[in-house]
Design an enzyme around this catalytic site. Structure first.
Site, PDB file in Angstrom:
ATOM      1  N   GLY A   1       0.806  -1.221   0.000  1.00 59.17           N
ATOM      2  CA  GLY A   1       0.000   0.000   0.000  1.00 59.17           C
ATOM      3  C   GLY A   1       0.837   1.268   0.000  1.00 59.17           C
ATOM      4  CD  GLN A   2      -1.793   6.443   0.262  1.00 61.26           C
ATOM      5  OE1 GLN A   2      -1.181   7.277  -0.408  1.00 61.26           O
ATOM      6  NE2 GLN A   2      -2.826   6.775   1.019  1.00 61.26           N
TER       7      GLN A   2
ATOM      8  CG  ASP B   1      -3.163  12.453  15.570  1.00 59.39           C
ATOM      9  OD1 ASP B   1      -3.840  12.846  14.617  1.00 59.39           O
ATOM     10  OD2 ASP B   1      -3.138  11.262  15.935  1.00 59.39           O
TER      11      ASP B   1
ATOM     12  CG  HIS C   1      -5.374   8.499  14.745  1.00 60.65           C
ATOM     13  ND1 HIS C   1      -4.749   9.689  14.460  1.00 60.65           N
ATOM     14  CD2 HIS C   1      -5.621   7.911  13.549  1.00 60.65           C
ATOM     15  CE1 HIS C   1      -4.626   9.813  13.148  1.00 60.65           C
ATOM     16  NE2 HIS C   1      -5.156   8.758  12.573  1.00 60.65           N
TER      17      HIS C   1
HETATM   18  P1  NAD Z   1      -3.630   1.497   1.166  1.00 57.85           P
HETATM   19  O1  NAD Z   1      -5.004   1.086   0.762  1.00 57.85           O
HETATM   20  O2  NAD Z   1      -2.774   2.230   0.212  1.00 57.85           O
HETATM   21  O3  NAD Z   1      -2.812   0.225   1.648  1.00 57.85           O
HETATM   22  C1  NAD Z   1      -3.346  -0.700   2.541  1.00 57.85           C
HETATM   23  C2  NAD Z   1      -2.746  -2.031   2.197  1.00 57.85           C
HETATM   24  O4  NAD Z   1      -3.189  -2.951   3.190  1.00 57.85           O
HETATM   25  C3  NAD Z   1      -3.189  -2.571   0.836  1.00 57.85           C
HETATM   26  O5  NAD Z   1      -2.077  -3.002   0.079  1.00 57.85           O
HETATM   27  C4  NAD Z   1      -4.089  -3.735   1.217  1.00 57.85           C
HETATM   28  O6  NAD Z   1      -4.088  -4.785   0.258  1.00 57.85           O
HETATM   29  C5  NAD Z   1      -3.451  -4.159   2.528  1.00 57.85           C
HETATM   30  N1  NAD Z   1      -4.288  -5.036   3.344  1.00 57.85           N
HETATM   31  C6  NAD Z   1      -5.632  -5.069   3.447  1.00 57.85           C
HETATM   32  N2  NAD Z   1      -6.004  -6.082   4.243  1.00 57.85           N
HETATM   33  C7  NAD Z   1      -4.877  -6.680   4.669  1.00 57.85           C
HETATM   34  C8  NAD Z   1      -4.613  -7.797   5.490  1.00 57.85           C
HETATM   35  N3  NAD Z   1      -5.600  -8.512   6.034  1.00 57.85           N
HETATM   36  N4  NAD Z   1      -3.328  -8.143   5.701  1.00 57.85           N
HETATM   37  C9  NAD Z   1      -2.312  -7.460   5.140  1.00 57.85           C
HETATM   38  N5  NAD Z   1      -2.498  -6.408   4.324  1.00 57.85           N
HETATM   39  C10 NAD Z   1      -3.760  -6.021   4.099  1.00 57.85           C
HETATM   40  O7  NAD Z   1      -3.818   2.311   2.540  1.00 57.85           O
HETATM   41  P2  NAD Z   1      -2.753   3.250   3.273  1.00 57.85           P
HETATM   42  O8  NAD Z   1      -2.948   4.638   2.801  1.00 57.85           O
HETATM   43  O9  NAD Z   1      -1.423   2.621   3.242  1.00 57.85           O
HETATM   44  O10 NAD Z   1      -3.369   3.228   4.765  1.00 57.85           O
HETATM   45  C11 NAD Z   1      -3.343   2.055   5.545  1.00 57.85           C
HETATM   46  C12 NAD Z   1      -4.102   2.272   6.854  1.00 57.85           C
HETATM   47  O11 NAD Z   1      -3.437   3.239   7.666  1.00 57.85           O
HETATM   48  C13 NAD Z   1      -5.533   2.805   6.679  1.00 57.85           C
HETATM   49  O12 NAD Z   1      -6.390   2.148   7.587  1.00 57.85           O
HETATM   50  C14 NAD Z   1      -5.400   4.280   7.031  1.00 57.85           C
HETATM   51  O13 NAD Z   1      -6.628   4.829   7.456  1.00 57.85           O
HETATM   52  C15 NAD Z   1      -4.404   4.182   8.166  1.00 57.85           C
HETATM   53  N6  NAD Z   1      -3.699   5.418   8.538  1.00 57.85           N
HETATM   54  C16 NAD Z   1      -3.486   5.644   9.867  1.00 57.85           C
HETATM   55  C17 NAD Z   1      -2.794   6.771  10.272  1.00 57.85           C
HETATM   56  C18 NAD Z   1      -2.562   7.052  11.738  1.00 57.85           C
HETATM   57  O14 NAD Z   1      -2.127   8.176  12.060  1.00 57.85           O
HETATM   58  N7  NAD Z   1      -2.813   6.143  12.661  1.00 57.85           N
HETATM   59  C19 NAD Z   1      -2.309   7.665   9.324  1.00 57.85           C
HETATM   60  C20 NAD Z   1      -2.529   7.405   7.968  1.00 57.85           C
HETATM   61  C21 NAD Z   1      -3.242   6.275   7.592  1.00 57.85           C
HETATM   62  C1  LMR Z   2      -4.666  10.506   9.121  1.00 57.42           C
HETATM   63  O1  LMR Z   2      -4.767  10.975  10.253  1.00 57.42           O
HETATM   64  O2  LMR Z   2      -4.210  11.159   8.159  1.00 57.42           O
HETATM   65  C2  LMR Z   2      -5.059   9.069   8.893  1.00 57.42           C
HETATM   66  O3  LMR Z   2      -5.620   8.502  10.048  1.00 57.42           O
HETATM   67  C3  LMR Z   2      -5.931   8.908   7.717  1.00 57.42           C
HETATM   68  C4  LMR Z   2      -7.319   9.436   7.978  1.00 57.42           C
HETATM   69  O4  LMR Z   2      -8.274   8.696   7.737  1.00 57.42           O
HETATM   70  O5  LMR Z   2      -7.446  10.581   8.418  1.00 57.42           O
END
Ligand code: NAD
Ligand code: LMR
Length: 332
Positions: A14-15, A159, A187
């Site tokens: 993922g990203q 954050d 969060h």
């Molecule tokens: P994305 O969709 O680009 O990548 C997510 C990846 O997870 C994908 O490749 C997907 O195939 C994979 N995935 C899904 N189910 C899975 C599983 N069971 N096992 C392993 N891999 C699995 O998303 P992203 O932008 O990389 O974001 C990932 C997560 O992080 C999201 O839930 C997003 O909301 C969260 N996030 C949290 C914070 C924070 O501050 N806590 C910040 C940014 C994003």
């Molecule tokens: C963030 O804080 O940027 C991530 O948790 C992604 C979202 O859903 O806001």
């Protein structure tokens, strides 16, 4: 040279992982002398994409990287793992709250908790990034009872970094001059970014952030709202959730867990509540922590005024609701 550290990254195709893997691989997190084995987990349909990520990691030719495993099997990924970045989960889209992801994501953390419980080292250090991060971390810990609860954390460092950057920009100082901003709670948009205990270095002199900003109305309203809504603002602008900044924050969090916090300073992490500051025991709540010898402890004794108390309780109430919904989902 030391034995390679086994580091799991889930959601590796993922990203966020695309930024995170490069920083981890080149030593930003575990240090420039620590060899690494990278254990990359994603779901079966993403294996071709993951293979491309592996090719690129190889092509970086980073000396610290001794081995890369790409798999769709959690038991392969977590085998003897020392550290895990739990990123793999669905991100939210514009108009959603992070807790709307609970149904889609919480079972991932149940299954991966069970796998870690069976095969990971008991000393594994886990940061949950996938949303809703606090509740997912709580669920993962519940389904991995043989691993100490203190080894499960969730990310609120993004954050914290956002809050620090807003204050630095407001005061026209460098980001590094602002310390000890606290994120309390979830969060989510109920989080409480708190600068009452934060300091800023202005021309070599340390002053409190409220003294430096001299605008209580801004600190109680616009500042808090900007930090609470920053994730949504990024999604609105980018049409994708934050990735570069999320990866950087995950690195900061894990780096500080391994190397400790500086002097009397503290950082914010979602950790299992022991009842500190009147927060229900067992919630995964973001607190200010100090870290020594890879062990975090909640900073005690901070003065909490009525304004802070209400905000801290509101975000705890949301976490209680989320946890109940998550437990119902996992037990269904
Ligand atoms: P994305 O969709 O680009 O990548 C997510 C990846 O997870 C994908 O490749 C997907 O195939 C994979 N995935 C899904 N189910 C899975 C599983 N069971 N096992 C392993 N891999 C699995 O998303 P992203 O932008 O990389 O974001 C990932 C997560 O992080 C999201 O839930 C997003 O909301 C969260 N996030 C949290 C914070 C924070 O501050 N806590 C910040 C940014 C994003
Ligand atoms: C963030 O804080 O940027 C991530 O948790 C992604 C979202 O859903 O806001």
């Amino acid at each position: 040279m030391a034995e390679p550290l086994k580091v799991v990254v889930t959601g590796a195709a993922g990203q966020i992982a695309y930024s995170l893997l490069f920083s981890v691989a080149k030593g930003d997190v575990f240090g420039p002398d620590q060899p690494l084995e990278l254990l990359l987990l994603d779901i079966t349909p993403m294996m071709e994409v993951l293979n491309g990520v592996v090719m690129e990691l190889m092509d970086c030719a980073i000396p610290l990287v001794k081995n890369i495993v790409a798999t769709d099997d959690p038991k392969v990924a977590f085998k003897d793992a020392d550290a895990a970045f739990m990123v793999g989960a669905m991100p939210r889209k514009e108009g959603m709250e992070r807790k709307d992801l609970l149904k889609a994501n919480v079972r991932i953390f149940k299954a991966q908790g069970q796998a870690a419980d069976q095969v990971a080292k008991k000393s594994i250090k886990i940061i949950v990034v996938g949303n809703p991060a606090n509740t997912n971390a709580c669920i993962m810990s519940k389904y991995a009872p043989s691993i100490p609860k203190a080894n499960f954390t969730c990310m609120t460092r993004l954050d914290q970094n956002r809050a620090q950057a807003q204050i630095a920009s407001k005061l026209g100082v460098s980001n590094g001059d602002v310390t000890n901003v606290i994120i309390w709670g979830n969060h989510s948009s109920t989080q409480f970014p708190d600068v009452a205990h934060a300091s800023v270095n202005i021309n070599g002199k340390k002053v409190t952030v409220p003294e430096a900003v001299k605008n209580d109305n801004y600190l109680k309203n616009e500042f808090i709202k900007t930090v609470q809504q920053r994730g949504a603002a990024v999604i609105k602008a980018r049409k994708l959730s934050s990735a570069m900044s999320a990866a950087k924050a995950a690195c900061d969090h894990m780096h500080d867990w391994f190397f400790g916090t500086k002097g009397n300073d503290f950082v914010s992490m979602g950790v299992i509540s022991d009842g500190s500051y009147g927060i229900r025991e067992g919630l995964m709540y973001s607190y200010p922590v100090r870290i020594k010898n890879k062990t975090w402890s909640i900073v005690q004794g901070l003065d909490i005024n009525q304004f802070a108390r209400e905000k801290m309780d509101a975000t705890a109430a949301e976490l209680t609701e989320e946890l109940e919904a998550a437990l119902a989902e996992c037990e269904a």
